[in-house]
Enzyme design. Structure first.
Site, PDB file in Angstrom:
ATOM      1  N   SER A  10       0.859  -1.192   0.000  1.00  0.00           N
ATOM      2  CA  SER A  10       0.000   0.000   0.000  1.00  0.00           C
ATOM      3  C   SER A  10       0.885   1.229   0.000  1.00  0.00           C
ATOM      4  CB  SER A  10      -0.877   0.011   1.247  1.00  0.00           C
ATOM      5  OG  SER A  10      -1.334   1.327   1.473  1.00  0.00           O
ATOM      6  N   HIS A  35      -1.096  -1.298  -4.495  1.00  0.00           N
ATOM      7  CA  HIS A  35      -2.344  -0.984  -3.795  1.00  0.00           C
ATOM      8  C   HIS A  35      -2.412   0.522  -3.525  1.00  0.00           C
ATOM      9  CE1 HIS A  35      -5.826  -2.059  -1.262  1.00  0.00           C
ATOM     10  NE2 HIS A  35      -5.406  -1.121  -0.430  1.00  0.00           N
ATOM     11  N   ASP A  37      -4.606   3.577  -2.033  1.00  0.00           N
ATOM     12  CA  ASP A  37      -5.686   3.908  -1.105  1.00  0.00           C
ATOM     13  C   ASP A  37      -6.212   5.308  -1.381  1.00  0.00           C
ATOM     14  OD1 ASP A  37      -5.958   1.596   0.635  1.00  0.00           O
ATOM     15  OD2 ASP A  37      -3.892   2.016   1.209  1.00  0.00           O
ATOM     16  N   MET A  39      -8.881   8.124  -0.431  1.00  0.00           N
ATOM     17  CA  MET A  39      -9.717   8.533   0.713  1.00  0.00           C
ATOM     18  C   MET A  39     -10.218   9.953   0.514  1.00  0.00           C
ATOM     19  SD  MET A  39      -7.484   7.047   3.863  1.00  0.00           S
ATOM     20  CE  MET A  39      -6.576   5.500   3.733  1.00  0.00           C
ATOM     21  N   HIS A  68      -8.250   1.051  -4.198  1.00  0.00           N
ATOM     22  CA  HIS A  68      -9.183   0.836  -3.084  1.00  0.00           C
ATOM     23  C   HIS A  68      -9.865   2.168  -2.802  1.00  0.00           C
ATOM     24  CE1 HIS A  68      -9.489  -0.114   1.531  1.00  0.00           C
ATOM     25  NE2 HIS A  68     -10.669   0.049   0.972  1.00  0.00           N
ATOM     26  N   MET A  70     -12.084   4.501  -0.901  1.00  0.00           N
ATOM     27  CA  MET A  70     -12.765   4.763   0.375  1.00  0.00           C
ATOM     28  C   MET A  70     -13.414   6.132   0.232  1.00  0.00           C
ATOM     29  SD  MET A  70      -9.705   3.265   2.748  1.00  0.00           S
ATOM     30  CE  MET A  70      -8.557   3.318   1.370  1.00  0.00           C
ATOM     31  N   ASP A 177      -6.469  -6.475   4.136  1.00  0.00           N
ATOM     32  CA  ASP A 177      -5.882  -5.137   4.205  1.00  0.00           C
ATOM     33  C   ASP A 177      -5.953  -4.585   5.626  1.00  0.00           C
ATOM     34  OD1 ASP A 177      -5.065  -2.539   3.705  1.00  0.00           O
ATOM     35  OD2 ASP A 177      -6.726  -2.033   2.366  1.00  0.00           O
TER      36      ASP A 177
END
Ligand code: DX5
Ligand code: ZN
Length: 221
Positions: A10, A35, A37, A39, A68, A70, A177
């Site tokens: 990540s 990966h 992230d 957000m 990913h 979020m 994760d």
């Protein structure tokens, strides 16, 4: 069936001042997926990166970009992440009212569709969308930050999801994760996972340690 172990560092734990270099470094160190992230400061209490950064990073590695999301709502941004170069786009069921439709949209954009389960979200939440899913991501921390401790109840959930995946007869990735380290990684694999996200465990020690960190995680399983 459970596939060979793959490691997805990540980049949340990378040095954001030199992200391109960091992505190249983990690629060369043996990462299987990158990966990313995403957000929004709304669905989770932190803000990270958007499609422009994903697009800028694309030139730095040909490995699958595992995005990913979020963010809520996610639907208005799916096309932007697809165009930016995401290979897998994963969404939380809580991010919108129509999970089935959102997964269809990701597939229609030509991308692999992932669905992410928060610690409190039951495995059964995705039982009726398995035909649209290419990756299931189990959160073993509450999403928002790197460096948190592994939540043990993720393990029986992984076992249930492994059974749900086996029922489909398809090679759906089962990814974990949060708080994945040399101790928790083998336990996740024993429970049925086959992709490990690792932020802190990959990036600790600086660039010269990445290859050893990734190899040690793989070896621990
Ligand atoms: C948390 C993120 C994770 C995080 C993992 O919201 O989804 O990917 O970066 O970090 P570690 O491996 O440090 O727990
Ligand atoms: Zn993540």
């Amino acid at each position: 069936m459970q596939q060979p172990v793959r490691i997805a560092p990540s980049i949340l734990s990378a040095d954001f001042a030199k992200l391109g270099e960091e992505v190249r470094a983990i690629d060369e160190a043996g990462a299987d997926y990158i990966h990313i992230d995403v957000m929004d400061g709304h669905f989770v209490p932190n803000i990270t990166i958007g499609p422009a950064v994903v697009k800028a990073l694309r030139a730095h590695s040909p490995k699958p970009f595992d995005c990913h999301l979020m963010i809520a709502p996610a639907d208005p941004y799916l096309e932007a992440f697809a165009e930016a170069g995401a290979d897998v786009i994963s969404i939380h069921p809580e991010a919108g009212p129509h999970l089935h439709r959102s997964l269809q949209t990701i597939r229609a954009l030509g991308k692999k569709a992932g669905v992410v389960l928060n610690p409190a979200t039951p495995a059964e939440a995705i039982a009726h969308v398995m035909d649209l899913v290419d990756l299931v991501l189990v959160m073993s921390v509450n999403p928002g930050f790197g460096g948190q401790s592994f939540i043990e109840t993720a393990l029986p959930k992984i076992e249930r999801l492994r059974a749900l995946i086996e029922e489909t007869g398809r090679a759906i990735d089962l990814e974990v994760d949060g708080g994945v380290n040399f101790d928790t990684a083998p336990r996740c694999i024993a429970a049925g996972a086959d992709v490990l996200v690792a932020g802190s465990a990959t990036f600790k020690g600086g660039a010269e340690a990445y290859a050893a960190n990734i190899a040690r995680l793989r070896g621990a399983c």
